[in-house]
Design a protein around this motif. Structure first.
Motif, PDB file in Angstrom:
ATOM      1  N   UNK A 155       0.824  -1.206   0.000  1.00 25.68           N
ATOM      2  CA  UNK A 155       0.000   0.000   0.000  1.00 25.68           C
ATOM      3  C   UNK A 155       0.860   1.259   0.000  1.00 25.68           C
ATOM      4  N   UNK A 156       1.945   1.204   0.761  1.00 26.74           N
ATOM      5  CA  UNK A 156       2.826   2.355   0.863  1.00 26.74           C
ATOM      6  C   UNK A 156       3.528   2.724  -0.426  1.00 26.74           C
ATOM      7  N   UNK A 157       3.551   1.815  -1.384  1.00 29.35           N
ATOM      8  CA  UNK A 157       4.231   2.064  -2.658  1.00 29.35           C
ATOM      9  C   UNK A 157       3.261   2.484  -3.766  1.00 29.35           C
ATOM     10  N   UNK A 158       1.976   2.464  -3.484  1.00 29.81           N
ATOM     11  CA  UNK A 158       0.979   2.792  -4.503  1.00 29.81           C
ATOM     12  C   UNK A 158       0.678   4.290  -4.529  1.00 29.81           C
ATOM     13  N   UNK A 159       0.220   4.808  -5.674  1.00 32.37           N
ATOM     14  CA  UNK A 159      -0.340   6.164  -5.686  1.00 32.37           C
ATOM     15  C   UNK A 159      -1.505   6.233  -4.705  1.00 32.37           C
TER      16      UNK A 159
END
Length: 244
Positions: A155-159
């Motif tokens: 989640x932390x790597x998604x837009x």
């Protein structure tokens, strides 16, 4: 919003909620004479979106204008809603003397997603969804605490818009709101809408920066923040005073 997203899988004890354990007060004074609603309507059925970003129920020209800033995941907000919502609606708003506006003050990622979904359905559906989210709070928030570390990292790597939608999926919100009349296409549309996200963030900034609020629920009567008022008995006493 990223700092809120990182809270998505943490326990939802929410220390930002105010302590609601304050003594009850007597607010039994009679209300002023009621003001008639438009023909064929009850004031509690008159619901509009406000320029400030909230949803208002009641007479727009009411003598007393009550605003609540609250979170859908705050236990104290749920307790207040359970104790107060029916009386606010059926006694105070219905009289035409008080209007009631709810403004979302989001505290975490699950709150952010649920808030967008409730607000995105418009003024007519908002208060019904508000009732449902509070009534079912313990149930629908539980799954967010079980999101795996691997999923959290992803989640932390998604837009941001993709992360919010994926987090809501992992937390089971798609299925929850489908049972309450929000189909999957609408779920996706709402959570991908940057205008919806901005409106929620703007309300949070308003609460913190304009009103200097530090917890939920918080209340404003006729433009004045009610310091130290967290429970329905305390708030009702303030409403009675304002109505005199």
């Amino acid at each position: 919003m990223r700092h809120l997203m990182l809270l998505a899988a943490l326990p939802l004890a929410l220390t930002a909620c105010n302590d609601s354990k304050t003594p009850a007060t007597d607010a039994g004074a009679p209300l002023p004479a009621g003001i008639a609603a438009p023909a064929g309507q009850n004031w509690a059925e008159v619901v509009t979106a406000t320029p400030e970003g909230g949803f208002k129920m009641g007479n727009p020209d009411a003598k007393v204008k009550l605003v609540e800033f609250a979170s859908l995941t705050c236990p104290h907000c749920r307790e207040f809603h359970e104790a107060a919502a029916a009386t606010i609606k059926d006694k105070y708003v219905a009289s035409g003397n008080v209007s009631y506006e709810y403004r979302n003050f989001v505290l975490n990622g699950p709150d952010f997603a649920a808030t967008i979904l409730a607000r995105c359905q418009g003024a007519g559906a908002f208060f019904g969804l508000l009732d449902a989210f509070y009534a079912d709070q313990v149930g629908w928030t539980e799954s967010f605490g079980k999101i795996s570390k691997t999923d959290q990292e992803a989640l932390g790597k998604m837009p941001e818009d993709q992360a919010v939608r994926r987090m809501a999926e992992l937390g089971g919100l798609a299925d929850y709101v489908k049972l309450r009349g929000i189909p999957r296409a609408k779920f996706d549309q709402c959570l991908a809408d940057p205008a919806q996200a901005k409106a929620v963030n703007d309300l949070r900034n308003q609460a913190v920066n304009e009103y200097k609020l530090t917890g939920t629920p918080s209340f404003i009567i006729n433009g004045t923040v009610q310091e130290g008022v967290f429970t329905w008995p305390d708030l009702e006493a303030k409403l009675q005073t304002a109505l005199r």
